[in-house]
Structure formats: C-alpha cells, structure tokens
Scaffold this active site. Sequence first.
Site, PDB file in Angstrom:
ATOM      1  N   LYS A  42       1.001  -0.820  -0.198  1.00 19.42           N
ATOM      2  CA  LYS A  42       0.540   0.304   0.117  1.00 19.42           C
ATOM      3  C   LYS A  42       0.912   1.289  -0.160  1.00 19.42           C
ATOM      4  O   LYS A  42       0.498   1.981  -0.550  1.00 19.42           O
ATOM      5  CB  LYS A  42      -1.175  -0.283   1.620  1.00 19.42           C
ATOM      6  CG  LYS A  42      -0.581   0.803   2.526  1.00 19.42           C
ATOM      7  CD  LYS A  42      -0.877   0.163   3.465  1.00 19.42           C
ATOM      8  CE  LYS A  42      -0.783   0.752   4.800  1.00 19.42           C
ATOM      9  NZ  LYS A  42      -0.520   2.438   4.818  1.00 19.42           N
TER      10      LYS A  42
ATOM     11  N   ASP B 244      -3.475   8.341   3.797  1.00 21.14           N
ATOM     12  CA  ASP B 244      -2.847   7.476   4.357  1.00 21.14           C
ATOM     13  C   ASP B 244      -3.563   6.243   6.233  1.00 21.14           C
ATOM     14  O   ASP B 244      -4.561   7.115   6.364  1.00 21.14           O
ATOM     15  CB  ASP B 244      -1.320   7.040   4.275  1.00 21.14           C
ATOM     16  CG  ASP B 244      -1.074   6.124   4.442  1.00 21.14           C
ATOM     17  OD1 ASP B 244      -1.813   4.624   4.294  1.00 21.14           O
ATOM     18  OD2 ASP B 244       0.322   5.884   5.503  1.00 21.14           O
ATOM     19  N   GLU B 245      -4.085   4.717   5.670  1.00 19.32           N
ATOM     20  CA  GLU B 245      -4.583   4.334   7.519  1.00 19.32           C
ATOM     21  C   GLU B 245      -5.700   5.323   7.304  1.00 19.32           C
ATOM     22  O   GLU B 245      -6.550   5.254   8.921  1.00 19.32           O
ATOM     23  CB  GLU B 245      -3.171   4.953   8.089  1.00 19.32           C
ATOM     24  CG  GLU B 245      -1.637   4.069   7.838  1.00 19.32           C
ATOM     25  CD  GLU B 245      -2.258   2.480   7.808  1.00 19.32           C
ATOM     26  OE1 GLU B 245      -3.138   1.583   8.153  1.00 19.32           O
ATOM     27  OE2 GLU B 245      -1.267   1.812   8.045  1.00 19.32           O
TER      28      GLU B 245
ATOM     29  N   GLN C 194      -7.408  -4.125   9.580  1.00 24.26           N
ATOM     30  CA  GLN C 194      -6.898  -3.723  10.275  1.00 24.26           C
ATOM     31  C   GLN C 194      -6.954  -2.763  11.554  1.00 24.26           C
ATOM     32  O   GLN C 194      -5.755  -2.069  11.861  1.00 24.26           O
ATOM     33  CB  GLN C 194      -5.142  -3.237   9.288  1.00 24.26           C
ATOM     34  CG  GLN C 194      -4.872  -5.214   8.799  1.00 24.26           C
ATOM     35  CD  GLN C 194      -3.027  -4.644   8.199  1.00 24.26           C
ATOM     36  OE1 GLN C 194      -1.944  -4.533   8.890  1.00 24.26           O
ATOM     37  NE2 GLN C 194      -3.091  -4.397   6.740  1.00 24.26           N
TER      38      GLN C 194
ATOM     39  N   ARG D  58       1.718 -10.185  10.415  1.00 24.38           N
ATOM     40  CA  ARG D  58       3.368 -10.145  10.266  1.00 24.38           C
ATOM     41  C   ARG D  58       4.472 -11.215  10.384  1.00 24.38           C
ATOM     42  O   ARG D  58       5.637 -10.666   9.972  1.00 24.38           O
ATOM     43  CB  ARG D  58       3.765  -9.039  12.000  1.00 24.38           C
ATOM     44  CG  ARG D  58       2.511  -8.671  12.881  1.00 24.38           C
ATOM     45  CD  ARG D  58       2.614  -6.943  12.330  1.00 24.38           C
ATOM     46  NE  ARG D  58       1.469  -7.063  11.312  1.00 24.38           N
ATOM     47  CZ  ARG D  58       1.038  -6.690  10.242  1.00 24.38           C
ATOM     48  NH1 ARG D  58       1.978  -5.358   9.720  1.00 24.38           N
ATOM     49  NH2 ARG D  58      -0.136  -6.740   9.156  1.00 24.38           N
TER      50      ARG D  58
END
Length: 857
Positions: free
Chosen positions: A61, A249-250, A308, A654
């Site tokens: 991303k 972002d995010e 997430q 992860r």
Amino acid sequence: MTDPHQRTDAPPHRPAPGGIAARARAAGGAPYLHGLNPEQREAVETLDGPVLVLAGAGTGKTRVLTTRIAHILSLGRARPSEVLAVTFTNKAAREMKGRVGQMVGQIVEGMPWLGTFHSIGARILRHHAELVGLRPDFTILDTDDQIRLIKQLIEADNIDEKRWPARVFAAMLDGWKNRGLTPAQAPAGEAASFANGRGLNLYKAYQERLKVLNAADFGDLLLENIRLFREHPEVLRGYQARFKFILVDEYQDTNVAQYLWLRLLAQRSAPARSLTGPEVSSPPQPLTDVGTPDVSTKNICCVGDDDQSIYGWRGAEVDNILRFEHDFPGARIIRLERNYRSTGHILAAAAHLIAHNEGRLGKTLHTEDEDGEKVTVTSAWDSEEEARAVGEDIEQLQRQGHSLNEIAILVRASFQMREFEDRFVTLGLPYRVIGGPRFYERAEIRDALAYLRLVHQPADDLAFERIVNVPKRGLGDATVKLLHDRARAAGVPLLEAARAVAGTEELKPKPRAALRDVVASFDRWRGQRDSVEHNKLAEIVLDESGYTDMWQKERSADAAGRLENLKELVRSMEEFENLQGFLEHVALVMDADGGADADAVSIMTLHSAKGLEFDTVFLPGWEEGLLPHQRSLDDQGRAGLEEERRLAHVGLTRARRRAKISFVANRRIHGSWSSSLPSRFIDELPEANVEVTESQGGFGGFSAYGNYGSRFDTMETFGSSYRTPGWQRAQRRGRREFEDESQDVDYGEPSSPFATPRYEEGDDAEASALRARRIAEASAPPAWSNRSARTHVAPATIEGELVAKSTGTVSPYLVGDRVFHLKFGNGNVTHVEGNKLIIQFDKAGEKRILDRFVERV
C-alpha cells in the site's frame, strides 16, 4: 477591434487528460510504474473521482500511495502545492516524502501539505488564527501543561481533585474532541458523570482559558479547523480550490474529527451558507451541496484496510472506511489482495480467521510464494512453560543461523512480557521491547520496586526520593531539599533524616504528619519481613501505601494495564525465597541490555506491531479473556470481539515464514490458579493450514492422546549448571519436597512430575522444583488414573541433579533393542549409559530417556 497589446489574464494551462500532449508525455515512459501488479497499477492510474484502495497486509500500500503522488506530479495534473497527502505519524510522512523524492526528484520539496493530520491542521490554524479567537503565534500545549491547566480549573471550582482527578477529565476532553464535539455539542449525560454534573462547565471554562492563554491543545488542531470551515465558508472554499488531489493513508484508523475534516475539504465546491456537518450521534450523511449544481466530490483517494482497524480504544472508527461508498457516491473500490510478505499457509489461516467478522468490505489475501510451514498451535501448562518453549524454539532457530532481529514475540497485554524477559535473561538471549519500556523499566514497576528496596535497605536514598511523594502526600521539592540538608549534616540516610524532621516544628503540620506516616509505615513493613511471605508483604506495602488505590482511581486508558503489571510483579516474587533474592534477580534483568544495534529478539504488544514484519512470529496467550480480551468484550460486545479478531489477524500477518500460536491451561492470578480456555480464534483457523504441536518447554497441557502429557517424559540433557538468584533456595526446597514422602505423588504414570523432574539444557532446579509444587497445588488426578494418588515413588534427584547422572545401575536394555514410549511411540536404542538411553524414535527423532519410561516391543 481588440488591441493586441492589451493585457488579459489567461487561464493556466494543463495538458488535457487523454490528449495528444498527455499521451506523448506518457510515451516517454514512467519507470516508477514498472514492477506494479495490475491492481496496484490500476490504483495508481485511476486519478479522477473518489477512490478507495483496500490494501491488505503486505500488499504494497505504501508503494501505491507514493507512486500515485509521483504519477500525479509527473503528468502535471497538479502542482506540488496542490496535493494534500495526510497520514498518522511523522515517521510515515517522512518515509512517504522520501519515496516520492526518489521517483520525481527535488520537486517533492515543494509539497507543503504532506504531513500528519495534526501538523497540517496546525498550519491551517496559524493562517487563520484570528477567526477562531487566537493569534498566529499560539502555543500548542503538551499533556503535562494540559493537566496543569485542568487542575487549576478544578481547584477554582472547589472540586476535590483526589476524587475527580485531572487526568480523568483530560481523557474525557480528548474523547469529545476526537469526536468533533465542542462544549455546546458534548453529550450532557457523559459530562454529568464528572464532578457531579459539572463536566460541561469545566469544558467551557477550559476552552475559554485556552483563548486567554493564546493556546491550543492537540485536539484543538482539528476541532478548531472544523469550526473554522463551518463558520467561515469562504475559507473552506479557498482550500477546496487549492487542493486538486487529496490522499489519505491508514483511513481505517481515522476518528470522527479527522473524518469530518476530510469530508469538508473533499467537496468540489462549498455552499454559500455555513456548513453544519452531521450530528455525531447519527450516521454521517453523504456529502451533498444543497443549492449548488455541482454536487460531485473531488479527487480523493483513501488507502486502508478494514481488517486492520485495531485502535477503537483511542477513538478510531472502522465505520469510516466501511461507509466510503455511501459518503462518496460513485467511488471506485480497488482491492489489493496479492501479498508479498507471508507464505501461503499463514495467509490462508489469517484470511479464514478474519472471514468470521461481519463488519468488513471483504477481500482474500493470496500469494504466489510457496506454502511454507504451517501455522503451529501449542499448549503449555502455564505461562512459565510457555516462555520455556518459546525460548527453546528461539535457541533452535538461532543454532540454524536464524537472525534474532527477525524474531518477534507479540503479546496482547504488557504484563505477559515479564515471563519472557526473565526467561531470556536466564538463557542469555538478547531481547528488546518495542513500543514501550521493558517490564522492570515501567514507571509503575519502578515505583513498586522503590518501595520494596526501601523496605529491604533503609539507606536506599534513591528509592526514598522516588516514592516519598508517590502517591501525592504534600511532600514536594522543598521538603526533600530540607531532608537532604539534614541528612548531609548528620551523615544519615534520608529515611532517618525524615524521622528526625517529623519530630520537630520545621515543617507545617500537614506535611509533618504525612512524613511521620511514611516513616511509621516503613518501620511497620520492616517489622513484618520475618513473619510474612515476601510476596504477601509486597501486596501489603502497595495497598497500605495507597499506591494501588492511586491506579484504581485513575480512569485513564492505561490504568488497567498498570494494575495488571503490578499484579504480575507480585506473582513473579513467588519464585524467590526472599525479598533479597528477588531484588538481586531484578538487578540482573535490568543489567541485560545488548544495545539498540545488537541482534536481539523483539517483544511488543500486538498494537505496537502494526506495520512491522518478521520472519518468525510467536503469538503467546491465545486464551479466552486475554485474546479476545475480556474488557473489550464487556465494554463493546460484538464490536469489541470483531476488533479483537482483527488484532489476531494483524498478529498473524506480521509473520513472513513462521507463525507460532500458543496458549496455557492455567494462569496464576493473585496467588491462585485459574484454568484458561483456548481462544475461540484458534477454532476459527483452518485445519488444512494449521499443525498442532507438542510443547518442548515442559508439561504441555493436553497430549495427542487426549490426556495430560508430562513435561518429564523426555530427557534432552541430564543436568544444569546455570545459577540464578534463588538457586540455593531452589535446591534446598527441591530436596525437601522430593525427599518428603508426603510430596511424592504418582498418578499412575511412570513419568510423574513429582518423582523425576526433567532438567533440560538451560533449565534450573529452581524452576523445576517450583513447577512440581505448582502442579501439585493446581491439578487434580487425570481421568485416566486408576491408582492411588498417594502411591510413593522413590525420589530421583539429589541436590537438584538427576540420580541417573551418577548411578551405577545397569539398564536391562541393549543397543538395538526395540522399545515403546507412551508419547513418542516406537524406536530403537542407539546408546546405553547406566539407566539412561538414547533412542532414535521412528517419528519423534532422537530423544534421551530414562529406561523406566519405556518398555520392550
């Protein structure tokens, strides 16, 4: 006729999208587009209109976002100053700017609007400070200044600060501002819960005081922006016209205030009247421009992953990303599902787990990499055994050449770290704690240790200085200075100086009484050292000092975690004979620091791990009440459960090569055993991608046969030479417990943990003897036992070493004999030494076993 020399204002020119100039420009090639997969390239090249890029873990991303900015600038679709790019951290902003610079060069230096939400909000606010009652040079308050100001207001309003702490109100303020609520909009019911209904008045007084001080706190940087845009539409129109492209972002981590701020800026044109925005209590409505012909939104691209979203506890709203199509009609949704990080089995397990969530837009991660190792799930008897197993796995990986920097342990709660830190010190494994201090370096632990140090050693002046006014007793710097002067003059420790000063008139009555209480408390606690167990004494000290009560009254987000850490500290003391041995152990742990650049295992919480990746990831503590955490379930119900599941998903993703999940059958809380159930998330993993393994760290809970297996069935090595604080005590206790017939218990298996403890390489007698005692206290005879629970078995240990190490007993088995072991199955004897056998098992490999644990086939 028009005068050819007359000056006219020509509109700025840009190549038409899809025109000859644009196509010729593109024909020159764009090297930054090379290597993108089709979905990534689509996300980069879809520039017009609202776009949501659903980017799963490890799908690139950041590359998409930075390449998209470079593409916009390279095509000339906007000048650098016309691009608004926002993210959450300064580190992410710096990384974004650096990557764009590598693709397009120094032009990136002309991007003043690339930064965090709050840095950009502060920039806008300084340009228009007068419109919100501030001056351009306003001060941004940090947390300490904010608390100090709130305390002043509480005192001015005659509110008892001990009953209604300033930090609690600061947390309420932060929550309101994260939701975009001004004093006029804050819910009366919430405000009434503070200071008997005076919360709203305090909020108003706080905001008014900020204006007098020409200051803003962190939350105001966006809240005042929203007010500015709503009350001054001409300012909003100016920024709407300035920003040709908006990139976020995010996006899944945005709170309500950030969401409202973005929605206002994302309109192509603003209405002539003041914008009011949606009520926070009702669902946000799509952006429409009543009375304006052009109701479309501009070119906004949000990148995020609804799977997430794990920061709901600090105000993040996953609904912001779930409602994107509703908020921006006609939005294009692009899914990035090809993962470049993890192997096939890890991705399949993570995808199957997160699919149980209902509140998601949906995507399935896949990889073109090999399947790799399956996700492993292992049970352990307790957290000590869990730490042992993890430590042994890491040592084995290290022997195979695995870098420790590529190994991480991700825990749900910080108190879990203590067991691993202690074990790694025992093994000599270097480690680092990421996202916070190591367990014994945490403020609450250092405070508690200071109390205990002073109980043990009254001359410890550093410990006295740390806790003399913790919790608050009215003994400030002036009192401490007076005590220092008296101590130096008399040549005595500070505690003795306090005893002398408390008997004089040098202090005012209130601090004198407080000092007298401190001295009397330490005298009383020292008098209890010989009659009260040291761990129980620690509980008494923390309770009677008011330290535990201080954190119980603290209603901040981290107060519960601090209390859990204190409980873990007290529990850990049970492993030591006395207070001195425990404090010596802590000194060894604190001294174990390999430096920031050393090859070391990373330990962190799951929340801190987001955005990181490692070759091998250990995920301990997958138990009901811990993951999912009971507090999340109690406070938020199904929403809390789904966020906990997203947290588990983040932990799994992860891992690049190995993901190792573990849980324990028992946890000890307040000195009592509590049975634990495996997390529901374990049963939500797909069987095809998961392998159930046996714990290599000892008593592993449930065996493959459905019974309790024993950690003493195998003999990896026959002794230990490691010495830790409490070693002599452990040997003495081990000898007493195993030589006392009343302590010898046989549950009908020759591998009883109470008769023949197993000592592995790196093990110590203290841990093994203690473990036998714990199992005796906590367990009942298994269902398969058909013998008396009091059958005596001769002890097999002398001075903490196995009798087999020096016995002259001749084994009835010979090299080449075929034998059977209850856990490992059939195998062949390859070496005999006394009553010790080395056996090559058909499936389990080579093991070292005492001969009485096997039988001939």
